[in-house]
Motif scaffolding. Structure first.
Motif, PDB file in Angstrom:
ATOM      1  N   ARG A 180      89.961 -23.930 -13.345  1.00 48.11           N
ATOM      2  CA  ARG A 180      89.947 -25.346 -12.976  1.00 48.11           C
ATOM      3  C   ARG A 180      88.746 -25.585 -12.062  1.00 48.11           C
ATOM      4  O   ARG A 180      88.571 -24.885 -11.057  1.00 48.11           O
ATOM      5  CB  ARG A 180      91.232 -25.732 -12.259  1.00 48.11           C
ATOM      6  CG  ARG A 180      91.293 -27.205 -11.845  1.00 48.11           C
ATOM      7  CD  ARG A 180      92.579 -27.529 -11.106  1.00 48.11           C
ATOM      8  NE  ARG A 180      92.569 -28.901 -10.622  1.00 48.11           N
ATOM      9  CZ  ARG A 180      93.030 -29.947 -11.305  1.00 48.11           C
ATOM     10  NH1 ARG A 180      93.547 -29.753 -12.511  1.00 48.11           N
ATOM     11  NH2 ARG A 180      92.987 -31.171 -10.807  1.00 48.11           N
TER      12      ARG A 180
ATOM     13  N   TRP B 291      88.070 -25.743 -19.070  1.00 52.83           N
ATOM     14  CA  TRP B 291      89.352 -25.419 -18.418  1.00 52.83           C
ATOM     15  C   TRP B 291      90.530 -25.822 -19.289  1.00 52.83           C
ATOM     16  O   TRP B 291      91.482 -25.052 -19.472  1.00 52.83           O
ATOM     17  CB  TRP B 291      89.411 -26.108 -17.057  1.00 52.83           C
ATOM     18  CG  TRP B 291      90.749 -26.029 -16.388  1.00 52.83           C
ATOM     19  CD1 TRP B 291      91.367 -24.903 -15.916  1.00 52.83           C
ATOM     20  CD2 TRP B 291      91.636 -27.119 -16.132  1.00 52.83           C
ATOM     21  NE1 TRP B 291      92.591 -25.220 -15.374  1.00 52.83           N
ATOM     22  CE2 TRP B 291      92.777 -26.576 -15.496  1.00 52.83           C
ATOM     23  CE3 TRP B 291      91.570 -28.490 -16.360  1.00 52.83           C
ATOM     24  CZ2 TRP B 291      93.848 -27.375 -15.096  1.00 52.83           C
ATOM     25  CZ3 TRP B 291      92.631 -29.290 -15.962  1.00 52.83           C
ATOM     26  CH2 TRP B 291      93.752 -28.732 -15.340  1.00 52.83           C
ATOM     27  N   ARG B 292      90.486 -27.030 -19.855  1.00 49.30           N
ATOM     28  CA  ARG B 292      91.587 -27.480 -20.705  1.00 49.30           C
ATOM     29  C   ARG B 292      91.700 -26.656 -21.976  1.00 49.30           C
ATOM     30  O   ARG B 292      92.779 -26.536 -22.553  1.00 49.30           O
ATOM     31  CB  ARG B 292      91.402 -28.961 -21.054  1.00 49.30           C
ATOM     32  CG  ARG B 292      91.658 -29.898 -19.877  1.00 49.30           C
ATOM     33  CD  ARG B 292      91.665 -31.355 -20.308  1.00 49.30           C
ATOM     34  NE  ARG B 292      91.969 -32.246 -19.195  1.00 49.30           N
ATOM     35  CZ  ARG B 292      92.062 -33.567 -19.305  1.00 49.30           C
ATOM     36  NH1 ARG B 292      91.832 -34.151 -20.475  1.00 49.30           N
ATOM     37  NH2 ARG B 292      92.349 -34.297 -18.240  1.00 49.30           N
ATOM     38  N   ALA B 293      90.599 -26.076 -22.406  1.00 53.82           N
ATOM     39  CA  ALA B 293      90.612 -25.228 -23.599  1.00 53.82           C
ATOM     40  C   ALA B 293      90.970 -23.784 -23.263  1.00 53.82           C
ATOM     41  O   ALA B 293      90.981 -22.924 -24.162  1.00 53.82           O
ATOM     42  CB  ALA B 293      89.250 -25.282 -24.289  1.00 53.82           C
TER      43      ALA B 293
ATOM     44  N   GLN C  90      94.075 -38.712 -18.892  1.00 49.72           N
ATOM     45  CA  GLN C  90      94.331 -38.038 -20.159  1.00 49.72           C
ATOM     46  C   GLN C  90      93.056 -37.946 -20.989  1.00 49.72           C
ATOM     47  O   GLN C  90      92.757 -36.920 -21.603  1.00 49.72           O
ATOM     48  CB  GLN C  90      95.414 -38.785 -20.946  1.00 49.72           C
ATOM     49  CG  GLN C  90      95.816 -38.086 -22.239  1.00 49.72           C
ATOM     50  CD  GLN C  90      96.981 -38.780 -22.926  1.00 49.72           C
ATOM     51  OE1 GLN C  90      97.492 -39.802 -22.455  1.00 49.72           O
ATOM     52  NE2 GLN C  90      97.410 -38.226 -24.044  1.00 49.72           N
ATOM     53  N   THR C  91      92.311 -39.047 -21.002  1.00 44.28           N
ATOM     54  CA  THR C  91      90.982 -39.050 -21.601  1.00 44.28           C
ATOM     55  C   THR C  91      89.990 -39.308 -20.481  1.00 44.28           C
ATOM     56  O   THR C  91      90.056 -40.352 -19.831  1.00 44.28           O
ATOM     57  CB  THR C  91      90.846 -40.148 -22.669  1.00 44.28           C
ATOM     58  OG1 THR C  91      91.816 -39.931 -23.689  1.00 44.28           O
ATOM     59  CG2 THR C  91      89.454 -40.127 -23.274  1.00 44.28           C
TER      60      THR C  91
ATOM     61  N   MET D 297      85.643 -29.228 -16.967  1.00 43.76           N
ATOM     62  CA  MET D 297      86.998 -29.663 -17.278  1.00 43.76           C
ATOM     63  C   MET D 297      87.338 -29.372 -18.741  1.00 43.76           C
ATOM     64  O   MET D 297      88.447 -28.931 -19.065  1.00 43.76           O
ATOM     65  CB  MET D 297      87.134 -31.155 -16.979  1.00 43.76           C
ATOM     66  CG  MET D 297      88.506 -31.757 -17.265  1.00 43.76           C
ATOM     67  SD  MET D 297      88.739 -32.259 -18.993  1.00 43.76           S
ATOM     68  CE  MET D 297      87.438 -33.471 -19.164  1.00 43.76           C
ATOM     69  N   THR D 298      86.405 -29.610 -19.644  1.00 42.75           N
ATOM     70  CA  THR D 298      86.634 -29.351 -21.064  1.00 42.75           C
ATOM     71  C   THR D 298      86.917 -27.871 -21.308  1.00 42.75           C
ATOM     72  O   THR D 298      87.836 -27.517 -22.065  1.00 42.75           O
ATOM     73  CB  THR D 298      85.406 -29.799 -21.882  1.00 42.75           C
ATOM     74  OG1 THR D 298      85.185 -31.199 -21.670  1.00 42.75           O
ATOM     75  CG2 THR D 298      85.613 -29.553 -23.368  1.00 42.75           C
TER      76      THR D 298
ATOM     77  N   MET E  28      89.330 -35.444 -14.041  1.00 41.50           N
ATOM     78  CA  MET E  28      90.340 -34.402 -14.142  1.00 41.50           C
ATOM     79  C   MET E  28      91.749 -34.918 -14.401  1.00 41.50           C
ATOM     80  O   MET E  28      92.528 -34.264 -15.084  1.00 41.50           O
ATOM     81  CB  MET E  28      90.337 -33.573 -12.845  1.00 41.50           C
ATOM     82  CG  MET E  28      89.039 -32.837 -12.577  1.00 41.50           C
ATOM     83  SD  MET E  28      88.644 -31.621 -13.854  1.00 41.50           S
ATOM     84  CE  MET E  28      90.074 -30.550 -13.739  1.00 41.50           C
ATOM     85  N   ASP E  29      92.098 -36.074 -13.848  1.00 42.14           N
ATOM     86  CA  ASP E  29      93.490 -36.541 -13.919  1.00 42.14           C
ATOM     87  C   ASP E  29      93.761 -37.484 -15.075  1.00 42.14           C
ATOM     88  O   ASP E  29      94.913 -37.688 -15.451  1.00 42.14           O
ATOM     89  CB  ASP E  29      93.869 -37.227 -12.598  1.00 42.14           C
ATOM     90  CG  ASP E  29      93.805 -36.280 -11.415  1.00 42.14           C
ATOM     91  OD1 ASP E  29      93.865 -35.060 -11.637  1.00 42.14           O
ATOM     92  OD2 ASP E  29      93.690 -36.757 -10.272  1.00 42.14           O
TER      93      ASP E  29
END
Length: 310
Positions: A127, A120-122, A220-221, A117-118, A217-218
Motif C-alpha cells: 500500500r 497494490w490493488r493488483a 472505488q474508481t 495504488m494500481t 486510494m479511497d
C-alpha cells in the motif's frame, strides 16, 4: 462605456475585430504553444505512469478552476471562485501563490500515487505511503525540463510556493452534504534530504495531502483523468488552463464556455478586453494537444468552443 453588439455571426465578427484592435502586439501574431522538448526527453531511464489529474470531490475539481497563478509575473495572493452552492478560495503564502507550472510537481505526485495504488490493488506491491521520495533529476525528467542550474533552482521555488498555497472550500445548501469542505494544501510538506555541493536538490521527500491521497486510494474508481504528455510542454499559463478546462469539461466531446466565464475561472487579473485578445490568439494558433478551439457567438457574447479532435 459598454458597446452593444447585434447577435448572430455579424455580432461575433464585430467582437473579434474589436478584440484584435485591443490586442497587444504579441497577441496579434501567436507563436507556437508548445516549447521544444529537452534533449534528454526520449531517454528511457526513468519510467513514469500516464499523467493524471485529480478532482477534489464530487465534481468540485481543480481542472476547471484555477488553484494557482497562471503566470510567474501575476501578483495576486488570493483567488476566489463563487460556484453554484460552493465558494472556493485559493490563498498564497509568504513566498507567493503557486503557479500553474509549479503544479507539475503535484501532477507527478498524483501520477506516482495512482500507479502505486494500481499495483497494490493488483497484489503486486505494498500500500503506498503518504510520502513520496524523489530525486531532483527525476522531477525535472517528469516535468520534461532540462537539467541546467536554472531548472534545479525552479524546483526550490516551486516547493516553497506549493507548500504555502492553501484552498478553502465552503459549501452551502445541498452541496454541503455531499462535498468536502475545509482547508486543503497543495502539498502537505517538502523535506529536502540532501543537496549537491552546488546547492542543487539531490533528494526531497514530499508529503501527499489527505484530500489527494483519499481521492486516489479511497474512491472505488480513482478520481483522476489522464492528460496528454505534451501538456507539460505547453508554455503559456492560459493555454495550460484552457487545456485542463477542455479535458474536464469537454472530455471526448465538446464544451462551450463564455469568454467571461473562462476569465473568471482562470483567476486572471487581465482586463476583459486584453484577456479576450489573449484567448483569441490561442484560438487562432489552435494547436493545443487533443482539442480544437473555435469562437462562436453566444446569447451574452463570445463563447469558446472546445472540441476533442477526431
Amino acid at each position: 462605456m459598454t458597446t452593444a453588439y447585434p447577435t448572430g455571426s455579424i455580432g461575433a465578427t464585430l467582437r473579434r475585430l474589436k478584440g484584435t484592435l485591443d490586442a497587444p502586439s504579441s497577441a496579434m501574431t501567436p507563436g507556437p504553444i508548445l516549447r521544444p522538448a529537452p534533449a534528454n526527453d526520449n531517454q528511457p531511464d526513468f519510467f513514469v505512469p500516464s499523467l493524471c489529474d485529480i478532482a477534489l470531490k464530487d465534481g468540485i475539481g481543480l481542472m476547471d478552476i484555477a488553484c494557482f497563478r497562471l503566470g510567474s509575473k501575476a501578483t495576486q495572493s488570493l483567488i476566489r471562485h463563487d460556484l453554484p452552492g460552493v465558494t472556493v478560495e485559493v490563498a498564497g503564502g509568504v513566498h507567493g501563490m503557486a503557479t500553474i507550472h509549479d503544479y507539475d510537481i503535484v501532477l507527478m505526485m498524483i501520477s506516482q500515487l495512482t500507479q502505486a495504488m494500481t499495483l497494490w490493488r493488483a497484489g503486486r506491491g505494498p500500500r503506498p505511503p503518504m510520502r513520496l521520495r524523489l530525486h531532483g533529476a527525476d522531477i525535472l525528467k517528469f516535468c520534461r525540463r532540462g537539467r541546467g542550474g536554472r531548472d534545479y533552482h525552479l524546483i526550490d521555488g516551486a516547493l516553497q510556493r506549493l507548500a504555502g498555497t492553501f484552498i478553502r472550500i465552503e459549501a452551502r445548501g445541498v452541496a454541503a452534504h455531499r462535498r468536502r469542505t475545509g482547508y486543503f494544501s497543495l502539498i502537505s510538506e517538502a523535506e529536502v534530504l540532501s543537496r549537491a555541493d552546488n546547492n542543487r536538490i539531490e533528494q526531497v521527500e514530499l508529503g501527499i495531502p489527505n484530500w489527494l491521497y483519499s481521492g486516489v486510494m479511497d474512491a472505488q474508481t480513482p478520481e483522476v483523468l489522464t492528460l496528454n504528455p505534451d501538456y507539460l510542454l505547453i508554455k503559456g499559463g492560459l493555454a495550460r488552463f484552457v487545456y485542463r478546462l477542455a479535458r474536464k469539461a469537454a472530455g471526448d466531446g465538446q464544451a462551450d464556455y463564455g469568454f467571461d466565464l473562462v476569465r473568471g475561472r482562470s483567476g486572471s487579473l487581465r482586463r476583459a478586453a486584453a484577456f479576450d485578445a489573449d484567448l483569441r490568439a490561442l484560438i487562432a494558433a489552435n494547436d493545443l494537444p487533443d482539442y480544437a478551439l473555435t469562437e462562436i457567438d453566444g446569447a451574452s457574447g463570445s463563447v469558446l468552443r472546445m472540441r476533442r479532435r477526431t
